[in-house]
Design a protein around this motif. Sequence first.
Motif, short mmCIF file in Angstrom:
data_model
loop_
_atom_site.label_atom_id
_atom_site.label_comp_id
_atom_site.label_asym_id
_atom_site.label_seq_id
_atom_site.Cartn_x
_atom_site.Cartn_y
_atom_site.Cartn_z
N ALA A 58 0.84 -1.21 0.00
CA ALA A 58 0.00 0.00 0.00
C ALA A 58 0.87 1.25 0.00
O ALA A 58 0.59 2.22 -0.71
CB ALA A 58 -0.93 0.00 1.21
N ASP A 59 1.96 1.25 0.78
CA ASP A 59 2.90 2.37 0.77
C ASP A 59 3.51 2.55 -0.62
O ASP A 59 3.70 3.67 -1.09
CB ASP A 59 4.04 2.15 1.77
N GLY A 60 3.83 1.42 -1.26
CA GLY A 60 4.41 1.48 -2.60
C GLY A 60 3.49 2.17 -3.59
O GLY A 60 3.94 3.01 -4.38
N PHE A 61 2.21 1.86 -3.53
CA PHE A 61 1.27 2.52 -4.44
C PHE A 61 1.09 3.99 -4.08
O PHE A 61 0.88 4.83 -4.95
CB PHE A 61 -0.04 1.75 -4.52
N TYR A 62 1.19 4.32 -2.80
CA TYR A 62 1.16 5.74 -2.39
C TYR A 62 2.38 6.46 -2.96
O TYR A 62 2.28 7.58 -3.47
CB TYR A 62 1.13 5.85 -0.86
N MET A 63 3.55 5.81 -2.88
CA MET A 63 4.77 6.41 -3.44
C MET A 63 4.63 6.62 -4.94
O MET A 63 5.06 7.66 -5.47
CB MET A 63 5.99 5.54 -3.13
N LEU A 64 4.05 5.67 -5.63
CA LEU A 64 3.87 5.82 -7.08
C LEU A 64 2.95 6.99 -7.40
O LEU A 64 3.22 7.76 -8.31
CB LEU A 64 3.29 4.53 -7.69
N ALA A 65 1.86 7.11 -6.66
CA ALA A 65 0.90 8.19 -6.90
C ALA A 65 1.49 9.56 -6.59
O ALA A 65 1.05 10.56 -7.13
CB ALA A 65 -0.36 7.96 -6.07
N ASN A 66 2.51 9.60 -5.73
CA ASN A 66 3.13 10.85 -5.31
C ASN A 66 4.61 10.87 -5.66
O ASN A 66 5.41 11.50 -4.97
CB ASN A 66 2.95 11.04 -3.80
N GLN A 67 4.98 10.18 -6.74
CA GLN A 67 6.40 9.97 -7.03
C GLN A 67 7.19 11.24 -7.25
O GLN A 67 8.37 11.29 -6.91
CB GLN A 67 6.58 8.99 -8.18
N ASN A 68 6.61 12.27 -7.78
CA ASN A 68 7.37 13.51 -8.01
C ASN A 68 7.79 14.16 -6.70
O ASN A 68 8.82 14.82 -6.64
CB ASN A 68 6.57 14.49 -8.86
N ASN A 69 7.01 13.97 -5.65
CA ASN A 69 7.33 14.58 -4.36
C ASN A 69 8.13 13.65 -3.45
O ASN A 69 9.01 14.10 -2.73
CB ASN A 69 6.04 14.97 -3.62
N ILE A 70 7.82 12.38 -3.46
CA ILE A 70 8.35 11.48 -2.44
C ILE A 70 9.57 10.67 -2.89
O ILE A 70 10.36 10.23 -2.08
CB ILE A 70 7.23 10.56 -1.91
N LEU A 71 9.75 10.48 -4.20
CA LEU A 71 10.83 9.63 -4.69
C LEU A 71 11.97 10.40 -5.35
O LEU A 71 12.87 9.80 -5.93
CB LEU A 71 10.28 8.58 -5.67
N GLY A 72 11.96 11.71 -5.23
CA GLY A 72 12.97 12.53 -5.89
C GLY A 72 14.40 12.31 -5.42
O GLY A 72 15.34 12.55 -6.16
N LYS A 73 14.59 11.83 -4.20
CA LYS A 73 15.94 11.64 -3.67
C LYS A 73 16.52 10.27 -3.99
O LYS A 73 17.66 9.98 -3.65
CB LYS A 73 15.94 11.85 -2.15
N PHE A 74 15.75 9.42 -4.62
CA PHE A 74 16.22 8.07 -4.94
C PHE A 74 16.91 8.08 -6.29
O PHE A 74 16.42 8.67 -7.24
CB PHE A 74 15.05 7.09 -4.96
N PRO A 75 18.06 7.41 -6.39
CA PRO A 75 18.72 7.32 -7.69
C PRO A 75 17.86 6.51 -8.66
O PRO A 75 17.15 5.59 -8.24
CB PRO A 75 20.03 6.60 -7.38
N ASP A 76 17.92 6.85 -9.94
CA ASP A 76 17.04 6.17 -10.89
C ASP A 76 17.50 4.77 -11.26
O ASP A 76 16.85 4.09 -12.03
CB ASP A 76 16.82 7.02 -12.15
N PHE A 77 18.59 4.31 -10.68
CA PHE A 77 19.03 2.93 -10.89
C PHE A 77 18.63 2.03 -9.73
O PHE A 77 18.89 0.84 -9.73
CB PHE A 77 20.55 2.86 -11.06
N ALA A 78 17.99 2.60 -8.73
CA ALA A 78 17.67 1.87 -7.50
C ALA A 78 16.42 1.01 -7.65
O ALA A 78 15.51 1.32 -8.41
CB ALA A 78 17.46 2.86 -6.35
#
Length: 135
Positions: free
Chosen positions: A67-87
């Motif tokens: 459920a957290d994963g789908f929340y992260m996907l829905a808010n990816q521009n705000n919440i996943l910006g610090k993750f490298p794109d190879f992760a």
Amino acid sequence: MLDDFDNMEEFLNRYGLTVVEGDDIGLTLKEGDELKPRACLKQGESEIHCTVMRRRAVEYRGVRSLADGFYMLANQNNILGKFPDFAYIILSGTLLLGSDGKLYMAYLFVDGDRWNVQRLEFERGYVMDDFFPCN
């Protein structure tokens, strides 16, 4: 490009998955939460087993549910910006049983210009590209 899923139920149905552990975790994230990537390996390690990975997720405060994963996907521009794109972001809080009898976990990864969700066999080794989403 792999399938895009609008919701968790669609993802589970597409792959014939059933939640066997972690259904009670549910959504732990809320608006404004910032997550930071933390590698699942410690210095000097090249791979860890699934049971070590899950213990380490707890130690690092990086247990996140599907459920957290789908929340992260829905808010990816705000919440996943610090993750490298190879992760690969491991969602260790939900264990899934496939119709093939194997155990799986979900993970997030970059697919082109956006994050997506996929399943991986639980028993595989976890390596340097695998990260926990930590507070």
